[in-house]
Enzyme design. Structure first.
Site, PDB file in Angstrom:
ATOM      1  CD  GLU A 266      44.360  -1.510  26.628  1.00 40.65           C
ATOM      2  OE1 GLU A 266      44.696  -0.780  25.676  1.00 40.65           O
ATOM      3  OE2 GLU A 266      43.342  -2.219  26.610  1.00 40.65           O
ATOM      4  CD  GLU A 320      47.559  -8.173  20.327  1.00 39.21           C
ATOM      5  OE1 GLU A 320      46.419  -8.672  20.294  1.00 39.21           O
ATOM      6  OE2 GLU A 320      47.880  -7.279  21.125  1.00 39.21           O
ATOM      7  CE  LYS A 323      44.366  -4.493  18.665  1.00 41.43           C
ATOM      8  NZ  LYS A 323      44.535  -3.798  19.957  1.00 41.43           N
ATOM      9  CD  GLU A 329      45.103   0.049  17.380  1.00 43.53           C
ATOM     10  OE1 GLU A 329      44.841  -1.020  17.933  1.00 43.53           O
ATOM     11  OE2 GLU A 329      45.129   1.142  17.977  1.00 43.53           O
TER      12      GLU A 329
END
Ligand SMILES: *[C@@H]1O[C@H](CO)[C@@H](O)[C@H](O)[C@H]1NC(C)=O
Ligand SMILES: *[C@@H]1O[C@H](CO)[C@@H](O)[C@H](O)[C@H]1NC(C)=O
Ligand SMILES: *[C@@H]1O[C@H](CO)[C@@H](O)[C@H](O)[C@H]1NC(C)=O
Ligand SMILES: *[C@@H]1O[C@H](CO)[C@@H](O)[C@H](O)[C@H]1NC(C)=O
Length: 462
Positions: A266, A320, A323, A329
């Site tokens: 990541e 997303e 999250k 985030e």
């Protein structure tokens, strides 16, 4: 007939040399996270991946719909065994067997599963799953073996950079002492025995956001910058990302694990953040991810391991919306849920357009990919020391200093630093870049990219 032999041999040698010296290209993959309620169906996502030329994807679970959609796509998949299952897998071989049967062998090889991430950032897991990690990996290995998959599917686990006690300078990298004996050393031993690699999640964004007064943004974003010299090994780092990876390498070396391959499972940069998340934003995210992709696809490794190509999974495919945590985030995605790009960057070699390929070649020249190193003057050494070292290099040292004499190719720029760099590099190359031959009492240091002084070309590899 004998006249044939020489050219054949010569061209064979040539091709061996070009293989040996060609920088191996790295790979770009992408994390397909799904903590959201507005994402496209997995079959549509697989079409999106294909349309972008993405050949490597990483999941955070083994979702049946996703693994089915990826079947026959020829996309390589890293799946994850979630942290919640670690204790069951560690304590019960038959649980591990069933998991591998239902989640792996059921799909592979139609779905090209290349690796299983056993847990994710386990040491940072609030539920304290660290003790289960190594036993769980070993049980999964036993299960893979039963299904005859142990040679085709790698096992590893992504560690967060917070596993490090120290990461600056990179050469002083070390793991948190309380993790070493219980888990890191046995983990690395296992990875070595099974010819696997360490998975690392590295976010220069976090380091930058927390220390923006000390870290240059250009350094964090792979932009043109002066770089940072590691006082421990003399290497100059042109990006925080590479410094972070080499800190992990140094931490492994410090506990006796050499030559462990790493994959960056990541990394990313958020396109939006809260007010206190310094550096978050679209422009910076596009710069970080775009420059990283170019850096990876043009080949070469870090200053410490210039020959090892970088294999990187970007985080993440989509924004997303479910999250938890700060605004950043929910804003790491390269795509919105409607599949529109958040910003436009190349993701595959084929996409590096002519312009971008040129830019990549230029940055390749800056961020030298071939594993060569050069020696340059340390301006901080002061005039007196530099001059003395220059005199030595050009005199007794036997460096080739003709190009820096008046009227020659490297006379300009006519500065002590430029001339000293030329002389030090000549000496260093003539000494076959041996240990200690680029030091001159602290007046010089090694760099992994060709020095840039006007139009002067610095030789390498005499
Ligand atoms: C599948 O992917 C591999 C590796 O990316 C590539 O070498 C191969 O040509 C691909 N096969 C097909 C049928 O596209
Ligand atoms: C994965 O394995 C577990 C344990 O055997 C099972 O309960 C679960 O249904 C499997 N998941 C999928 C997606 O098949
Ligand atoms: C910790 O474990 C509990 C019970 O399995 C689970 O509900 C919770 O989500 C876990 N917390 C984290 C941070 O993983
Ligand atoms: C986690 O486990 C370790 C060792 O088993 C223990 O020392 C520690 O207190 C535990 N932490 C939590 C939060 O349960």
């Amino acid at each position: 007939m004998t006249s044939f032999k020489l050219p054949v041999l010569a061209s064979l040698l040539l091709s061996i040399f070009s293989i040996a010296f060609a920088a191996e290209k790295g790979s770009i993959g992408i994390n397909y996270g799904r903590i959201a309620n507005d994402l496209p169906a997995p079959t549509k996502v697989v079409e999106l991946l294909k349309s972008q030329g993405i050949t490597n994807v990483k999941l955070f679970d083994t979702d049946a719909a996703v693994l089915t959609a990826l079947a026959d796509s020829n996309i390589s998949v890293v799946v994850c065994l979630p942290n919640e299952l670690l204790s069951s897998v560690a304590n019960d071989q038959s649980f591990a067997d069933k998991w591998v049967q239902a989640n792996i062998s059921h799909y592979h090889p139609k779905t090209k599963i290349e690796a299983i991430a056993v847990g994710n950032e386990v040491f940072a897991d609030k539920n304290n799953t660290t003790d289960f990690l190594v036993p769980a990996i070993k049980n999964i290995y036993t299960s893979l073996n039963k299904y005859n998959l142990d040679s085709s599917i790698k096992l590893s686990t992504p560690i967060a950079l917070s596993a490090l006690q120290n990461s600056y300078p990179p050469s002083a990298g070390s793991f948190k002492p309380d993790l070493v004996q219980p888990v890191i050393k046995p983990l690395l031993d296992f990875l070595q025995q099974t010819r696997s690699y360490l998975m690392v999640n590295a976010y220069p964004f976090f380091a930058y956001a927390a220390n923006s007064d000390q870290i240059s943004l250009d350094y964090a974003l792979f932009k043109q910058n002066a770089g940072n010299v590691d006082s421990g090994n003399g290497l100059r780092y042109m990006s925080l990302f590479e410094a972070q990876l080499d800190a992990v390498s140094a931490a492994m070396s410090a506990i006796g694990t050499k030559d462990m391959k790493m994959v960056v499972t990541e990394t990313g940069w958020p396109s939006n953040g809260d007010e206190n998340e310094i550096g978050a934003g679209k422009e910076n995210a596009a710069a970080y991810n775009g420059n990283l992709v170019r850096r990876v696809l043009t080949g070469g490794g870090t200053p410490l391991k210039p020959q090892d190509p970088l294999n990187v999974y970007l985080f993440a495919l989509f924004n997303e919306n479910q999250k938890p945590g700060p605004t950043s985030e929910r804003n790491y995605g390269l795509f919105y849920p409607d599949e529109k790009k958040v910003y436009d960057i190349p993701l595959a070699a084929a996409e590096l357009s002519n312009d971008q390929a040129t830019a990549a070649n230029e940055s390749k020249a800056q961020v030298k990919p071939s594993g060569n190193t050069w020696c340059v003057a340390n301006e901080k050494a002061g005039e007196e020391k530099l001059q003395a070292a220059l005199d030595y290099a050009c005199g007794e040292g036997g460096a080739d200093c003709r190009p820096i004499t008046d009227g020659s190719t490297c006379f300009n720029p006519n500065t002590l630093e430029a001339h000293a760099s030329y002389a030090f590099n000549s000496y260093y190359q003539k000494k076959a870049r041996g240990t200690g031959t680029c030091n001159f009492g602290g007046a010089a240091y090694v760099v992994a990219q060709p020095p840039s002084y006007g139009t002067c070309e610095f030789p390498t590899g005499y």
